[in-house]
Design a protein around this motif. Structure first.
Motif: not given
Ligand SMILES: NC(=O)C1=CN([C@@H]2O[C@H](COP(=O)(O)OP(=O)(O)OC[C@H]3O[C@@H](n4cnc5c(N)ncnc54)[C@H](O)[C@@H]3O)[C@@H](O)[C@H]2O)C=CC1
Ligand SMILES: NCC(=O)COP(=O)(O)O
Length: 340
Positions: A247-257, A237-241, A228-233
């Motif tokens: 918008a940037f990412g997708p970031l690994p959630a465990d290291t973004m807080f 992000i590319t569309r948003l940019r 899902e990270d590569a195919e959806i998210i």
């Protein structure tokens, strides 16, 4: 500049801590510098709770216009019957209609312009679901009420906002197993467009930075731990940019807080409820506020729930409600300046 209209504060579930924290907030209104609010709920419920908690709170039944004048001396209340006089902590299906009616009244006041913003006390979702309520929570119900009144569809966005973190769950109250199917490129794009717009217009952030979380561990580890990270998210992000949204990412959630990571963005856009709400509540349970973006009116809420286990015991902290009232007033003041 003080508001020329009160905030509307709904009762929430009458068996929860909504009445406790509303009474506590009103009692410390000067200490907290609160803008006047009009409580929308059952006078019997509120006065019974005040008696139980041994709080001396005069209550005056009034409407939005009367609330500004009476707030200093008494807690202004617009009466909406709860349906049953329940004891604190005693969930009861008979109260669902009154809980919903209070929300509807607050929104009607906001849309007609007699209140400056809507602040909601917590509802018990299971009680409302059992009564046939067809919405996952306030967020979607408020969007439906706005649609019924204006004819314009909105994608409502939940944002938890605290001094250390703003976080948005793209999918909200759905089972975890359904997240991958509900999570689409369009939903991520629409959520981020709404977030970008409201962070600019309501929060005054001129170039919002949106950090987008991945769904899978390590944001999918190049497709080896979920696609899902590569195919959806990533395509979202590319569309948003391309639209100029930072918008940037997708970031690994465990290291973004952690502290340093949070300094790089204005909002974390997360893929499911707990991915956003765990860090938000861990970093500021007493200071975070739930804000709904995308609505044609301002809505905030404390970040916590009904806390049935402590209702009526005098131990519920009013801090998150106080922050919700403050943020609602601040956003309303900003929007009054913009429209003036
Ligand atoms: N905005 C809303 O309407 C929300 C409603 N809920 C609803 O609330 C109900 C209970 O949910 P839970 O997951 O148990 O979360 P909860 O937030 O009600 O309680 C979690 C824990 O935090 C404590 N707590 C919560 N608020 C507190 C306060 N102001 N002061 C001191 N301690 C506090 C509670 O005693 C409990 O130990 C559910 O039916 C849920 O749907 C939950 C979150 C938001
Ligand atoms: N977990 C957040 C929550 O339950 C609040 O939802 P909503 O009622 O504001 O949609």
């Amino acid at each position: 500049m003080p508001l020329d209209r009160p905030l509307a504060l709904t009762q929430g579930d009458p068996a929860g801590i909504g009445p406790d924290i509303a009474l506590a907030a009103w009692l410390k209104r000067r200490e907290y510098g609160l803008a006047p609010f009009l409580y929308i709920g059952d006078p019997e419920v509120l006065s019974a709770r005040a008696r139980l908690l041994e709080l001396d709170v005069p209550i005056s039944e009034t409407d939005a216009a009367g609330a500004l004048a009476s707030f200093e001396a008494s807690l202004p209340l617009y009466p909406v019957a709860a349906g049953a006089l329940v004891a604190p902590g005693e969930l009861h299906g008979a109260t669902a209609g009154g809980t919903i009616a209070a929300i509807e009244k607050a929104v009607a006041f906001a849309l007609e312009g007699t209140v400056a913003a809507v602040v909601t006390n917590p509802i018990a979702k299971s009680v409302l679901y059992a009564s046939g309520f067809g919405f996952p929570g306030h967020t979607e119900f408020l969007a439906e009420l706005a649609y019924r009144a204006t004819g314009e569809k909105v994608t409502p966005v939940m944002m938890l906002a605290g001094p250390k973190l703003r976080a948005i769950p793209v999918t909200i109250h759905i089972p975890l197993k359904d997240v991958p199917a509900v999570l689409t490129e369009d939903l991520i794009v629409e959520t981020c467009q709404t977030a970008d717009r409201d962070l600019r217009s309501r929060f005054g952030i001129s170039q919002p930075r949106l950090a987008i979380a991945g769904l899978n561990p390590h944001a999918g580890e190049d497709g080896t731990i979920g696609r899902e990270d590569a195919e959806i998210i990533h395509p979202a992000i590319t569309r948003l940019r391309r639209e100029g949204i930072n918008a940037f990412g997708p970031l690994p959630a465990d290291t973004m807080f952690h502290d340093e990571a949070r300094s790089r963005y204005d909002v974390a856009v997360c893929m499911y409820h707990d991915q956003a709400l765990i860090p938000a509540k861990a970093l500021g349970f007493d200071t975070s506020v739930n804000v709904t973006l995308g609505l044609p009116f301002i809505r905030t809420s404390p970040d916590h729930g009904t806390a049935f286990g402590i209702a009526g015991q005098g131990v519920a902290r009013e801090s998150s409600l106080v922050e919700a009232l403050r943020l609602a007033a601040e956003l309303a003041e900003k929007s009054a300046k913009v429209t003036a």
